[in-house]
Design an enzyme around this catalytic site. Structure first.
Site, PDB file in Angstrom:
ATOM      1  N   LYS A 200      77.529 -19.978  22.020  1.00  0.00           N
ATOM      2  CA  LYS A 200      78.173 -20.632  23.138  1.00  0.00           C
ATOM      3  C   LYS A 200      79.684 -20.136  22.914  1.00  0.00           C
ATOM      4  O   LYS A 200      79.659 -20.145  23.953  1.00  0.00           O
ATOM      5  CB  LYS A 200      78.429 -22.361  22.165  1.00  0.00           C
ATOM      6  N   GLU A 206      78.862 -13.227  13.327  1.00  0.00           N
ATOM      7  CA  GLU A 206      77.711 -12.679  12.866  1.00  0.00           C
ATOM      8  C   GLU A 206      76.757 -12.167  14.297  1.00  0.00           C
ATOM      9  O   GLU A 206      75.664 -11.411  13.921  1.00  0.00           O
ATOM     10  CB  GLU A 206      76.571 -13.952  11.772  1.00  0.00           C
ATOM     11  N   GLY A 257      77.021 -27.058  19.289  1.00  0.00           N
ATOM     12  CA  GLY A 257      75.979 -26.266  19.275  1.00  0.00           C
ATOM     13  C   GLY A 257      75.355 -26.349  18.082  1.00  0.00           C
ATOM     14  O   GLY A 257      73.831 -26.486  18.297  1.00  0.00           O
ATOM     15  N   ARG A 258      75.379 -28.032  17.864  1.00  0.00           N
ATOM     16  CA  ARG A 258      73.926 -28.407  17.134  1.00  0.00           C
ATOM     17  C   ARG A 258      73.762 -29.435  17.870  1.00  0.00           C
ATOM     18  O   ARG A 258      72.413 -29.904  17.132  1.00  0.00           O
ATOM     19  CB  ARG A 258      74.748 -28.876  15.328  1.00  0.00           C
ATOM     20  N   GLU A 343      77.448 -31.181   8.842  1.00  0.00           N
ATOM     21  CA  GLU A 343      78.373 -30.429   9.385  1.00  0.00           C
ATOM     22  C   GLU A 343      78.431 -31.890  10.580  1.00  0.00           C
ATOM     23  O   GLU A 343      79.487 -31.511  11.387  1.00  0.00           O
ATOM     24  CB  GLU A 343      77.758 -29.251  10.631  1.00  0.00           C
ATOM     25  N   HIS A 374      56.075 -30.129  -5.033  1.00  0.00           N
ATOM     26  CA  HIS A 374      55.659 -28.449  -6.134  1.00  0.00           C
ATOM     27  C   HIS A 374      56.860 -28.207  -6.769  1.00  0.00           C
ATOM     28  O   HIS A 374      57.298 -27.545  -7.489  1.00  0.00           O
ATOM     29  CB  HIS A 374      54.442 -27.919  -5.956  1.00  0.00           C
ATOM     30  N   LYS A 477      85.640 -18.546   7.547  1.00  0.00           N
ATOM     31  CA  LYS A 477      85.968 -17.695   8.559  1.00  0.00           C
ATOM     32  C   LYS A 477      87.292 -16.796   8.797  1.00  0.00           C
ATOM     33  O   LYS A 477      87.160 -15.474   8.600  1.00  0.00           O
ATOM     34  CB  LYS A 477      85.476 -18.270  10.464  1.00  0.00           C
TER      35      LYS A 477
HETATM   36  O1  F6P Z   1      78.801 -23.292  11.681  1.00  0.00           O
HETATM   37  C1  F6P Z   1      80.279 -22.814  13.169  1.00  0.00           C
HETATM   38  C2  F6P Z   1      79.685 -22.853  14.240  1.00  0.00           C
HETATM   39  O2  F6P Z   1      80.915 -23.001  15.535  1.00  0.00           O
HETATM   40  C3  F6P Z   1      78.110 -23.635  14.259  1.00  0.00           C
HETATM   41  O3  F6P Z   1      78.802 -25.486  14.931  1.00  0.00           O
HETATM   42  C4  F6P Z   1      77.719 -23.488  15.626  1.00  0.00           C
HETATM   43  O4  F6P Z   1      76.499 -23.585  15.236  1.00  0.00           O
HETATM   44  C5  F6P Z   1      77.927 -21.430  15.099  1.00  0.00           C
HETATM   45  O5  F6P Z   1      79.179 -21.779  14.577  1.00  0.00           O
HETATM   46  C6  F6P Z   1      77.438 -21.299  15.970  1.00  0.00           C
HETATM   47  O6  F6P Z   1      78.292 -20.655  17.218  1.00  0.00           O
HETATM   48  P1  F6P Z   1      78.587 -19.920  18.596  1.00  0.00           P
HETATM   49  O7  F6P Z   1      77.375 -20.614  18.941  1.00  0.00           O
HETATM   50  O8  F6P Z   1      80.044 -19.831  19.561  1.00  0.00           O
HETATM   51  O9  F6P Z   1      78.156 -18.791  17.953  1.00  0.00           O
END
Ligand code: F6P
Length: 488
Positions: A200, A206, A257-258, A343, A374, A477
């Site tokens: 987003k 990462e 995001g979620r 979240e 299990h 972060k």
């Molecule tokens: O884990 C925090 C977060 O902000 C989530 O809400 C989101 O889905 C994820 O990081 C990834 O963010 P982005 O889509 O901006 O890379």
């Protein structure tokens, strides 16, 4: 929007406390079923093509009535309507939460319809081009994203395996640990690979690190035409362009995001199942949206599930809830729901900025049935503390359905056999809900996910928290960044 009393200062909450002490605490499911042959009917709810048997929950008609009154006193209908109308209900970020607009059909009056359908049409046309493997040459699609930019597609693609493209393999890379991306890259050829960089913000550490690794690998392996083999799904088109991506599918800050698998973030899903099935997934979710928006609370499944969670969390004091989908394809559903629920509602400050003073989201855990049986079901059957359980019976086969039903029965009825040694007895009276699907098609999966989204929304309204921000992940972060800069 009108200011409502805190949930724990409402009349219904007080009444529920009294009711819990007088009856709720001691309600026995075996007696309740023996007393009332119609219990299953009385506590069932039919939502669009999902039948929910809620009779094995620790409630009676009085609990049901009081919980619905609680929803009324907390202004659930008003808040729900504000969400659908696009009001800025995500107050800490000044944004709407309009994932429902992403699945509203054209002409339904949902906000941003033109923008939504323009991107959807373009994304689905692109997905169809990729699916034409003879022309596109694509055999592997790698989604690089994390959290909401990973968990939706990662959960849905295997769930819809039965209708997925037979010649395209899908890979999901999220962790910044090289052990995630390296084995994936080892199996790929640049000329037949499409990387979807899903973020987003297009700034997530990462994802950016993995995207850079993928690009470097592509160049090192003699790959040509980054613009053809990398596509971006993001709200930050400028950052994607800077990365070298020219094909982007955008979405908007009002898509959390979620809650984003319905947007361009769903591109890997669309490539896997094609435009028709993707639209069916959206249509299924929309049917659940209509159910949530229009059904009276007494017959409104997301509302009832949300209220049950409040009953268990705030009155019974349960700290966790398990979810077991009986469908191997749904094995990532528990991970998806962990983000969606924890979240969204793992918050301790209310919408007015005050400490809430009552419990909020439970810990969610789970695994696909029958593997769950299990692994952790032992604790639910015989551990000293009860927890609520959701069983999703996706009707994949009779053996699975039988196991789902048997787990719910064993939890509820236990064993009364006094001849058994104590370690073999099951206390029973442990609550569960069964969500039963007649079939498990794309539209059913859409319904299931939207059902949980609205359940989470219901809880958030009752607890008066903002279900759409996630400030709790920011500090870590930043601190990781500080550690990194100190060590380099
Ligand atoms: O884990 C925090 C977060 O902000 C989530 O809400 C989101 O889905 C994820 O990081 C990834 O963010 P982005 O889509 O901006 O890379």
């Amino acid at each position: 929007m009108s200011v409502r009393p805190r949930c724990d200062r409402t009349l219904a909450w007080r009444a529920l406390q009294g009711h819990y002490q007088a009856h709720g605490r001691t309600l026995d499911l075996r007696e309740a079923f023996a007393r009332d042959a119609g219990r299953v009917d009385a506590f069932s709810c039919q939502a669009p093509e999902v039948f929910a048997d809620l009779s094995k929950n620790l409630w009676d008609l009085a609990t049901h009535k009081l919980l619905i009154e609680l929803a009324g006193e907390c202004g659930l209908a008003e808040r729900r309507d504000a969400m659908f109308a696009g009001e800025a209900i995500n107050t800490t970020e000044g944004r709407a939460a309009l994932h429902t607009a992403l699945r509203a059909p054209r002409g339904s009056g949902a906000p941003f319809a033109n923008e939504v359908h323009a991107v959807l049409d373009a994304m689905l046309a692109y997905a169809e081009q990729v699916r034409d493997t003879a022309a596109s040459g694509i055999r592997d699609v790698v989604n690089i994203g994390i959290g909401g930019s990973d968990l939706g597609p990662q959960m849905v693609v295997p769930a819809l395996h039965g209708v997925a493209h037979p010649q395209i393999r899908f890979h999901f890379v999220s962790n910044v640990d090289g052990h995630d991306i390296t084995p994936v890259l080892q199996r790929l050829q640049p000329a037949s690979t499409l990387f979807v960089i899903a973020s987003k913000t297009f700034t997530t550490q990462e994802t950016m690190a993995n995207a850079a690794v993928a690009r470097q690998w592509f160049v090192d392996q003699g790959g040509r035409d980054i613009a053809r083999h990398f596509v971006g799904t993001t709200t930050n088109l400028a950052a994607a362009a800077e990365f070298g991506i020219t094909t982007t599918f955008g979405f908007w800050d009002w898509v959390g995001g979620r809650y984003s698998m319905w947007s361009a973030i769903g591109l890997p899903i669309a490539i896997a199942v094609g435009a028709g099935h993707f639209r069916a997934l959206l249509a299924g979710a929309h049917a659940m949206d209509r159910h949530f928006a229009t059904e009276p609370f007494e017959r409104n499944l997301p509302v009832l599930l949300g209220l049950l969670d409040v009953w268990y969390r705030n009155f019974h004091g349960f700290t966790s809830r398990s979810v077991a989908p009986y469908h191997q394809g749904l094995k990532r559903l528990p991970a998806y729901l962990q983000q969606l629920e924890m979240e969204s509602n793992g918050k301790g400050i209310d919408r007015e900025g005050r400490p809430v003073g009552y419990a909020t989201a439970p810990v969610i855990f789970g695994a696909e049935g029958t593997n769950a049986q299990h692994a952790f079901m032992q604790l639910l059957h015989q551990g000293p503390q009860a927890a609520a359980a959701d069983f999703i019976d996706a009707s994949v086969n009779e053996r699975l359905s039988a196991n789902a039903l048997a787990q719910a029965d064993a939890l509820a009825y236990g064993t009364a056999d006094a001849t058994l040694p104590s370690y073999r007895r099951h206390p029973g009276n442990r609550p569960s809900s069964i969500l039963k699907f007649k079939a498990f098609r794309p539209r059913d999966l859409g319904r299931l996910i939207a059902l949980y989204e609205h359940k989470v929304f219901t809880q958030g309204v009752l607890w008066n928290i903002n279900s759409f921000d996630q400030w709790g992940v920011e500090l870590g972060k930043q601190m990781a960044q500080n550690h990194l800069s100190r060590s380099t």
